[in-house]
Design an enzyme around this catalytic site. Structure first.
Site, mmCIF file in Angstrom:
data_model
loop_
_atom_site.group_PDB
_atom_site.id
_atom_site.type_symbol
_atom_site.label_atom_id
_atom_site.label_comp_id
_atom_site.label_asym_id
_atom_site.label_seq_id
_atom_site.Cartn_x
_atom_site.Cartn_y
_atom_site.Cartn_z
ATOM 1 N N GLU A 214 -0.682 10.378 -4.979
ATOM 2 C CA GLU A 214 -1.308 11.685 -4.711
ATOM 3 C C GLU A 214 -0.208 12.723 -4.895
ATOM 4 O O GLU A 214 0.616 12.923 -3.999
ATOM 5 C CB GLU A 214 -1.873 11.716 -3.288
ATOM 6 C CG GLU A 214 -3.022 10.754 -3.052
ATOM 7 C CD GLU A 214 -4.339 11.240 -3.644
ATOM 8 O OE1 GLU A 214 -4.488 12.459 -3.853
ATOM 9 O OE2 GLU A 214 -5.217 10.399 -3.897
ATOM 10 N N CYS A 248 -0.883 21.264 -1.209
ATOM 11 C CA CYS A 248 -0.848 20.718 -2.583
ATOM 12 C C CYS A 248 -1.959 21.294 -3.444
ATOM 13 O O CYS A 248 -1.804 21.405 -4.649
ATOM 14 C CB CYS A 248 -0.937 19.201 -2.553
ATOM 15 S SG CYS A 248 -2.390 18.612 -1.702
HETATM 16 P P1 NAD Z 1 8.546 14.359 -1.814
HETATM 17 O O1 NAD Z 1 8.060 13.675 -3.050
HETATM 18 O O2 NAD Z 1 9.875 14.986 -1.813
HETATM 19 O O3 NAD Z 1 8.572 13.328 -0.575
HETATM 20 C C1 NAD Z 1 7.479 12.522 -0.232
HETATM 21 C C2 NAD Z 1 7.968 11.256 0.454
HETATM 22 O O4 NAD Z 1 8.799 10.531 -0.438
HETATM 23 C C3 NAD Z 1 8.776 11.493 1.712
HETATM 24 O O5 NAD Z 1 8.344 10.590 2.698
HETATM 25 C C4 NAD Z 1 10.208 11.229 1.285
HETATM 26 O O6 NAD Z 1 10.996 10.690 2.319
HETATM 27 C C5 NAD Z 1 10.037 10.213 0.175
HETATM 28 N N1 NAD Z 1 11.079 10.325 -0.840
HETATM 29 C C6 NAD Z 1 11.735 11.466 -1.233
HETATM 30 N N2 NAD Z 1 12.630 11.186 -2.200
HETATM 31 C C7 NAD Z 1 12.546 9.871 -2.433
HETATM 32 C C8 NAD Z 1 13.219 8.971 -3.317
HETATM 33 N N3 NAD Z 1 14.162 9.394 -4.157
HETATM 34 N N4 NAD Z 1 12.877 7.667 -3.283
HETATM 35 C C9 NAD Z 1 11.923 7.213 -2.459
HETATM 36 N N5 NAD Z 1 11.255 8.015 -1.585
HETATM 37 C C10 NAD Z 1 11.557 9.315 -1.566
HETATM 38 O O7 NAD Z 1 7.385 15.361 -1.455
HETATM 39 P P2 NAD Z 1 7.354 16.458 -0.307
HETATM 40 O O8 NAD Z 1 8.390 17.481 -0.597
HETATM 41 O O9 NAD Z 1 7.332 15.800 1.022
HETATM 42 O O10 NAD Z 1 5.912 17.077 -0.544
HETATM 43 C C11 NAD Z 1 5.678 18.069 -1.474
HETATM 44 C C12 NAD Z 1 4.990 17.531 -2.715
HETATM 45 O O11 NAD Z 1 3.904 16.711 -2.361
HETATM 46 C C13 NAD Z 1 4.385 18.651 -3.539
HETATM 47 O O12 NAD Z 1 4.612 18.391 -4.893
HETATM 48 C C14 NAD Z 1 2.901 18.572 -3.227
HETATM 49 O O13 NAD Z 1 2.066 19.083 -4.226
HETATM 50 C C15 NAD Z 1 2.735 17.107 -3.048
HETATM 51 N N6 NAD Z 1 1.569 16.835 -2.227
HETATM 52 C C16 NAD Z 1 0.491 16.254 -2.790
HETATM 53 C C17 NAD Z 1 -0.648 16.030 -2.024
HETATM 54 C C18 NAD Z 1 -1.873 15.393 -2.579
HETATM 55 O O14 NAD Z 1 -2.751 15.085 -1.804
HETATM 56 N N7 NAD Z 1 -1.978 15.179 -3.873
HETATM 57 C C19 NAD Z 1 -0.650 16.406 -0.682
HETATM 58 C C20 NAD Z 1 0.488 16.987 -0.145
HETATM 59 C C21 NAD Z 1 1.603 17.198 -0.918
#
Ligand code: NAD
Length: 460
Positions: A214, A248
């Site tokens: 997602e 998002c």
């Molecule tokens: P992110 O991708 O930075 O982090 C998400 C998760 O991944 C966190 O739990 C984090 O600890 C983990 N993570 C981060 N870097 C990692 C790595 N290198 N390896 C493994 N795991 C890792 O996202 P965010 O900043 O928490 O959220 C923002 C993003 O999420 C935006 O792009 C937003 O559009 C998207 N989002 C999508 C939805 C949806 O339903 N489609 C909902 C909310 C947010």
């Protein structure tokens, strides 16, 4: 903080595998019990959840109820439909299979991993968890470390109300995530950014683990002239500035018919005042940016184009006023990456074809919004663009309809969930074909001599 030792991750997964093998989670009544448990646990901790979100995002209590604790409704929906969803579904067979019967059995996958983001840090963990429980899985949950208070409360709730052999929380950041990803799961459900989504998918590929991703992206909001302006500006203001734009599916940028642009900007200014008063910084209903890093990133966008509303910011509070930027170019950084904050660029078009072409020249968005009562234009936009979902004459509300699968396409994600789609995401559909013994026609058996004409006839 209730943290699972990272060195213990392998043991927890093994314990969950052993628990899964007992078959307990295959009992639909057990699942319903667990969903009721989860609902009760959330109700019991409502106040702490509100406080955690206040601490992480300055999230107004009403928004927490509307967009986080509201996940309770999804639990009720799953409880109501679960007996039905989990029944084997009869499948049709063609006449030449007349002695057979066919059914599809949904079965749980096993031990699943759910990784969440920080923006709706409670809901975006619990909502997939409902699907995992409903479908009969064990789950390991990794909330976002960036919304640390919410991560803590999720860990507390799960540890207090569930056996870790069934549901367990692993708190932490990238290191924890990577330790988890080094293990084999039966499904990984990830919500987050597109860049990290690729890392998740690469890690999952090692074990052929199926993924639901997602992700995010730049969701356009097209505004035509055939609208009710007052309703339009309110709906855009709400969808864009709820949670200070850290949504998002928030409209990322506006594509506005040139002839209505001025009216739209005036209308947005009016609705912003109506929502947050003369000074949004003192409004109790306006959230803050999650971290310094994101604050800095967002502030850097303010140099693009011309700020026509807002633009004020306070680093100490991580406050950025609801902001509209006009005269942006597609090369500006604000138009290059997902904004994910309270900044709304405006781009004008003369003909809808321009707006459609712009959308189609970019990665497929998670959401697309179209404001117009013109049925032909609605049809055209639907037919000529691709996005995870579409909402016509409103914003963000599509996420609240349990009968609509929610997910992206292309760069905005893989797979979907909500309602029955969540159950399906966390289930394997096992096809079962059954024959009987009352007849055994020999047309398919060797020796084949003389059978070809009949086979050709059967093939029609
Ligand atoms: P992110 O991708 O930075 O982090 C998400 C998760 O991944 C966190 O739990 C984090 O600890 C983990 N993570 C981060 N870097 C990692 C790595 N290198 N390896 C493994 N795991 C890792 O996202 P965010 O900043 O928490 O959220 C923002 C993003 O999420 C935006 O792009 C937003 O559009 C998207 N989002 C999508 C939805 C949806 O339903 N489609 C909902 C909310 C947010």
């Amino acid at each position: 903080m209730i943290t699972t030792e990272l060195s213990n991750i392998g043991n927890i997964i093994q314990t969950q595998r052993d628990f899964f093998k007992t078959g307990k989670t295959k009992d639909v009544n057990f699942r319903i019990e667990q969903l009721k448990n989860l609902k009760q646990a959330i109700i019991e901790h409502e106040q702490s959840i509100v406080e955690a979100l206040q601490a992480d995002l300055h999230k107004p209590e009403v928004e927490t109820y509307l967009t986080e604790i509201s996940v309770i409704k999804d639990i009720d929906y799953a409880i109501k439909h679960l007996q039905n969803w989990s029944k084997p579904q009869k499948a049709a067979v063609s006449w030449d299979f007349f002695s057979y019967s066919a059914k599809i059995y949904p079965e749980p996958l096993g031990v699943v991993l759910i990784i969440g983001p920080w923006n709706y840090p409670f809901q975006l963990i619990i909502s997939p968890l409902i699907g995992a429980i409903a479908a009969g899985n064990c789950a390991i949950i990794k909330p976002s470390e960036i919304a640390s208070h919410t991560s803590d409360i999720i860990a507390k709730i799960i540890a207090k109300h569930f056996d870790p052999a069934y549901l367990a929380v692993v708190e932490g950041g990238v290191e924890a995530s990577q330790k988890l990803l080094a293990e084999k799961f039966d499904h990984i459900f990830f919500t987050g950014g597109t860049a990290v989504g690729k890392i998740i998918m690469a890690a999952a590929a090692k074990y052929l683990t199926p993924v639901t991703l997602e992700l995010g992206g730049k969701s356009p909001c097209i505004v035509d002239t055939d609208i009710n302006l007052e309703h339009t500006v309110r709906r855009i203001t709400w969808g864009k500035f709820i949670n200070a734009g850290q949504t998002c599916i928030a409209p990322d940028y506006l594509l506005v018919n040139k002839t209505i642009k001025k009216d739209l900007i005036d209308g947005l200014e009016k609705s912003l005042k109506e929502f947050y008063g003369e000074n949004p910084a003192s409004s109790p209903d306006y959230a803050r940016i999650i971290s310094e890093k994101h604050f800095e990133r967002l502030v850097s966008f303010l140099k693009d184009g011309k700020v026509v509303i807002g633009g004020e910011n306070q680093p100490s509070e991580r406050y950025i006023a609801p902001t509209l930027i006009d005269n942006v170019s597609l090369e500006d950084s604000v138009m290059q990456e997902e904004i994910f904050g309270p900044i709304l660029p405006i781009i004008e078009y003369t003909d809808i074809a321009e707006a459609i072409a712009l959308i189609n020249s970019r990665p497929k968005p998670l959401a697309l919004y179209f404001f117009s009562q013109d049925k032909n234009l609605q049809k055209r936009v639907l037919q000529e663009t691709s996005s995870g979902g579409v909402c016509i004459n409103d914003t963000v509300m599509q996420v609240g309809v349990s009968s609509l699968p929610f997910g992206g396409v292309g760069d905005s994600g893989i797979g979907n969930y909500h309602g029955k789609a969540s159950f399906d995401t966390f289930s394997h559909k096992k096809s079962v074909l059954q024959n009987s013994f009352w007849l055994d026609l020999k047309w398919r058996y060797a020796p084949y001599e003389g059978k070809l004409p009949l086979i050709k006839k059967l093939l029609g």
